[in-house]
Design a protein around this motif. Structure first.
Motif, short mmCIF file in Angstrom:
data_model
loop_
_atom_site.label_atom_id
_atom_site.label_comp_id
_atom_site.label_asym_id
_atom_site.label_seq_id
_atom_site.Cartn_x
_atom_site.Cartn_y
_atom_site.Cartn_z
N GLU A 87 -57.07 -30.94 17.39
CA GLU A 87 -56.13 -31.98 17.84
C GLU A 87 -55.34 -32.55 16.66
N THR A 88 -56.00 -32.77 15.54
CA THR A 88 -55.29 -33.33 14.38
C THR A 88 -54.28 -32.33 13.83
N GLU A 91 -51.32 -32.38 16.23
CA GLU A 91 -50.59 -33.65 16.07
C GLU A 91 -49.75 -33.64 14.80
N ARG A 92 -50.34 -33.20 13.69
CA ARG A 92 -49.59 -33.14 12.43
C ARG A 92 -48.43 -32.17 12.53
N ARG A 94 -46.84 -31.23 15.28
CA ARG A 94 -45.83 -31.79 16.19
C ARG A 94 -44.96 -32.81 15.47
N ARG A 95 -45.60 -33.73 14.75
CA ARG A 95 -44.84 -34.75 14.02
C ARG A 95 -43.96 -34.14 12.95
#
Length: 142
Positions: A87-88, A91-92, A94-95
């Motif tokens: 997940e991290t 998320e990283r 995507r950002r």
């Protein structure tokens, strides 16, 4: 045998330490860049209208989990449940991809991105490498 275990654990610990440091540095960098590009707005509406001419903008990023997190994720995958390390990474990625879209728009002198879309792809069978492509139409918004 004992020496091999000590070497393995030492290398594993070093990898874990530097992997954590690299991840923390990346989170910090993302925060700084997002603040610097906060003036560029984004909407995800499928049908947006603008009287201005649009420009296609995109951003692509590929991120990998460190070895330590891959080992833990494989254990979690075996036992079942949420895999936070993946997940991290997602998320990283995507950002970072959204930041690259904003940088592309800023380079074109535009300040609004319409119809932002994200595509996520797993690049390895183990799931440790993820690609995120972000794209949209950039315009100058008054």
């Amino acid at each position: 045998m004992l020496l091999e275990i000590i070497v393995f654990l030492s290398l594993f610990g070093i990898g874990w330490f530097f992997g954590r440091k690299a991840e923390r540095d990346h989170w910090r960098s993302l925060d700084e860049q997002e603040k610097a590009l906060a003036h560029i707005s984004i909407d995800t509406n499928k049908f947006s209208r603008s009287d201005e001419a649009g420009c296609f903008v995109s951003g692509n990023v590929v991120l990998a989990n460190d070895y330590f997190k891959l080992v833990l994720a494989n254990i979690r995958n075996f036992l079942g449940g949420r895999i936070g390390s993946y997940e991290t990474v997602v998320e990283r990625a995507r950002r970072e991809a959204i930041l690259r879209v904003k940088q592309d728009a800023q380079a074109a002198g535009l300040n609004h991105i319409m119809g932002l879309r994200l595509i996520t792809t797993q690049l390895t069978e183990t799931g440790g490498v993820v690609e995120v492509l972000a794209y949209g139409t950039a315009v100058r918004k008054q």
